[in-house]
Scaffold this motif. Structure first.
Motif, PDB file in Angstrom:
ATOM      1  N   SER A   1       0.826  -1.203   0.000  1.00 34.42           N
ATOM      2  CA  SER A   1       0.000   0.000   0.000  1.00 34.42           C
ATOM      3  C   SER A   1       0.863   1.257   0.000  1.00 34.42           C
ATOM      4  N   PHE A   2       1.967   1.246   0.735  1.00 35.05           N
ATOM      5  CA  PHE A   2       2.874   2.404   0.748  1.00 35.05           C
ATOM      6  C   PHE A   2       3.389   2.681  -0.656  1.00 35.05           C
ATOM      7  N   GLU A   3       3.797   1.641  -1.341  1.00 39.73           N
ATOM      8  CA  GLU A   3       4.359   1.800  -2.682  1.00 39.73           C
ATOM      9  C   GLU A   3       3.326   2.342  -3.668  1.00 39.73           C
ATOM     10  N   LYS A   4       2.072   1.950  -3.493  1.00 44.45           N
ATOM     11  CA  LYS A   4       1.016   2.427  -4.392  1.00 44.45           C
ATOM     12  C   LYS A   4       0.606   3.856  -4.075  1.00 44.45           C
ATOM     13  N   THR A   5       0.313   4.125  -2.806  1.00 44.27           N
ATOM     14  CA  THR A   5      -0.189   5.459  -2.456  1.00 44.27           C
ATOM     15  C   THR A   5       0.879   6.538  -2.574  1.00 44.27           C
ATOM     16  N   GLU A   6       2.115   6.185  -2.345  1.00 45.04           N
ATOM     17  CA  GLU A   6       3.197   7.178  -2.423  1.00 45.04           C
ATOM     18  C   GLU A   6       3.901   7.160  -3.781  1.00 45.04           C
ATOM     19  N   LYS A   7       3.412   6.340  -4.687  1.00 47.06           N
ATOM     20  CA  LYS A   7       3.977   6.240  -6.044  1.00 47.06           C
ATOM     21  C   LYS A   7       5.502   6.056  -6.005  1.00 47.06           C
ATOM     22  N   VAL A   8       5.914   5.006  -5.332  1.00 48.98           N
ATOM     23  CA  VAL A   8       7.331   4.716  -5.135  1.00 48.98           C
ATOM     24  C   VAL A   8       7.917   4.166  -6.436  1.00 48.98           C
TER      25      VAL A   8
ATOM     26  N   SER B   1       7.971  -3.428   8.352  1.00 53.06           N
ATOM     27  CA  SER B   1       6.724  -3.767   7.652  1.00 53.06           C
ATOM     28  C   SER B   1       6.056  -4.906   8.408  1.00 53.06           C
ATOM     29  N   ASN B   2       4.933  -5.346   7.904  1.00 47.74           N
ATOM     30  CA  ASN B   2       4.220  -6.464   8.534  1.00 47.74           C
ATOM     31  C   ASN B   2       4.653  -7.807   7.974  1.00 47.74           C
TER      32      ASN B   2
ATOM     33  N   ASN C   1       6.496   1.736  10.440  1.00 51.66           N
ATOM     34  CA  ASN C   1       5.938   0.581   9.762  1.00 51.66           C
ATOM     35  C   ASN C   1       5.391   1.057   8.418  1.00 51.66           C
ATOM     36  N   PHE C   2       6.086   0.696   7.346  1.00 48.91           N
ATOM     37  CA  PHE C   2       5.656   1.136   6.022  1.00 48.91           C
ATOM     38  C   PHE C   2       4.260   0.617   5.674  1.00 48.91           C
TER      39      PHE C   2
END
Length: 147
Positions: free
Chosen positions: A35-42, A59-60, A89-90
């Motif tokens: 989700s971090f990678e998607k929402t923050e456009k990593v 992370s989890n 926690n990313f």
């Protein structure tokens, strides 16, 4: 039996018994950082660095090496992961307030610049997590765009 032999037998017995004490695993069905990678456009290069150098503790999902099955190392790892996730926690990053996100981003860039992350103890067993100068710049540049 002499004292040395008795001591060794007891030491082996204690080692074997503590192997039976389970440790909670940090494993989620959702891939680390998704989700971090998607929402923050990593960007892909930054995502790859995060996966190798950060997500095991932040992370989890943790990739568990063979030695994580042995006590007392598993206890050390579990405590280390718990503390890492409490700090950042990313997988929970999107739930942070804007203020907390800004503080975490500032902390991330500062720790990368000061070579405080990844931890030296982690790098001793995970040399692939070592950040090159280019990796550091890619991470810092990316996180600066989030501020």
């Amino acid at each position: 039996m002499n004292k040395t032999v008795w001591f060794m037998v007891m030491l082996v017995a204690v080692f074997l018994v503590i192997q039976l004490i389970p440790v909670e695993r940090n494993i989620s069905r959702v891939p680390a950082g998704q989700s971090f990678e998607k929402t923050e456009k990593v960007p892909a290069n930054v995502a790859a660095i995060l996966k190798v150098s950060c997500y095991d503790c932040h992370s989890n999902n943790t990739r568990y090496p063979w030695y994580s099955e042995l006590q007392p190392g598993a206890w050390f790892m579990a405590r280390h992961i718990k503390k890492g996730k409490e700090e950042l926690n990313f997988d929970e990053f999107n739930n942070y307030s804007k203020r907390r996100k800004k503080a975490k981003i500032k902390s991330i860039t500062s720790q990368i610049e000061k070579e405080e992350m990844p931890l030296k103890s982690y790098l001793m067993l995970h040399s692939s997590a070592r950040l090159s100068a280019a990796d550091k710049m890619d991470l810092i540049d990316f996180f600066n765009t989030l501020n």
